[in-house]
Design an enzyme around this catalytic site. Structure first.
Site, PDB file in Angstrom:
ATOM      1  N   GLU A   1       0.663  -1.047  -0.182  1.00  0.00           N
ATOM      2  CA  GLU A   1      -0.481  -0.026   0.249  1.00  0.00           C
ATOM      3  C   GLU A   1       0.912   1.545  -0.225  1.00  0.00           C
ATOM      4  OE1 GLU A   1      -3.984  -0.891   1.801  1.00  0.00           O
ATOM      5  OE2 GLU A   1      -2.331  -1.431   3.416  1.00  0.00           O
TER       6      GLU A   1
ATOM      7  N   GLU B   1      -2.971 -10.020   3.512  1.00  0.00           N
ATOM      8  CA  GLU B   1      -4.126 -10.129   5.002  1.00  0.00           C
ATOM      9  C   GLU B   1      -5.101 -11.006   5.195  1.00  0.00           C
ATOM     10  OE1 GLU B   1      -2.979  -5.817   4.260  1.00  0.00           O
ATOM     11  OE2 GLU B   1      -3.904  -7.710   2.841  1.00  0.00           O
TER      12      GLU B   1
END
Length: 260
Positions: free
Chosen positions: A114, A134
């Site tokens: 990210e 994740e």
């Protein structure tokens, strides 16, 4: 400030370096706050024309969040401290008027990916691997990953990467458009430097106006309209006059641009 974040400005190029190699540059709250302060510093310094985000060593660009730190937080603390601080940092990087380059040497996972996605350009090495793992931890990307990633590689590949938690090599990420260039590990430092210098040598107002136009979430009708306004603005800057004069005189090198 954090001992794990280094910052320097060399001419028109600023460099923000993650320095926590023993933890593969896992991000903690202190690092997030320090990076935010440096990004704000860059935003205020109009002499800086390019920001490079990099890390020390060659094992990891950033492996994401420091899970040990945030695992002990309550849901409210997680929201107020971790999610909001990280999201604010990513948004502040994306909002910078100047171009941002991510130098990705090694792993770029979860929050690390990210962070790279907050940059305008991503350069990786042949040893780089990227992913959003994740789902394997029962969570989702929390710093804008689902939204920004789909803008870069499209919704279908975004779903594939997040649904599976797969970690893919740089070559595959490059073929998906997630990475701009893939170079050998020993070449990345020079490639980043040459690209940053090339961008910094160009007229900063024109570069920054172009970034704003490309990033604008506008309709097909608004885009040409904004482009016309930006074109008119840049046409009457001192930098444009210098560029035209250099062209007339058949100069082989760029004139000295001053951001005016």
């Amino acid at each position: 400030m954090s001992e794990h974040i280094n910052f320097r400005v060399d001419g028109h190029v600023a460099e923000l370096t993650l320095n926590r190699p023993d933890k593969l540059h896992a991000l903690n709250v202190d690092m997030l706050h320090a990076m935010t302060e440096h990004v704000q510093e860059v935003d205020r310094n109009h002499e800086v024309r390019v920001l490079v985000i990099t890390s020390t060593g060659d094992r990891s660009f950033c492996c994401g969040a420091d899970i040990i730190e945030w695992a002990a937080m309550s849901p409210v603390e997680m929201w107020r401290v971790w999610i909001k601080t990280g999201s604010s940092l990513m948004n502040s990087i994306r909002a910078l008027a100047i171009p941002v380059i991510a130098s990705m040497n090694g792993l770029a996972l979860g929050g690390g990916l990210e962070l790279a996605l907050a940059a305008d350009i991503r350069i990786a090495t042949t040893t780089t691997r990227v992913g959003m793992p994740e789902a394997k931890l029962g969570i989702i990307p929390g710093w804008g990953g689902t939204q920004v990633l789909k803008q870069v590689i499209g919704p279908s590949r975004t779903k594939q990467l997040i649904f599976t938690g797969e970690i893919i090599p740089a070559a595959k990420a490059g073929s998906w458009g997630l990475i701009n260039e893939v170079v050998e590990p020993e070449e990345i430092e020079q490639r980043i430097a040459s690209m940053a210098e090339a961008i910094a040598a160009n007229a900063p107002i024109a570069v920054q106006a172009t970034k704003a136009l490309v990033d604008a979430e506008s309709s097909r009708h608004d885009g040409p309209h904004l482009e016309g306004i930006a074109g008119a603005l840049t046409q009457f800057t001192e930098d444009a006059s210098a560029g035209v004069e250099a062209f007339k005189n058949k100069q082989r090198t760029n004139p000295a641009f001053h951001g005016r």
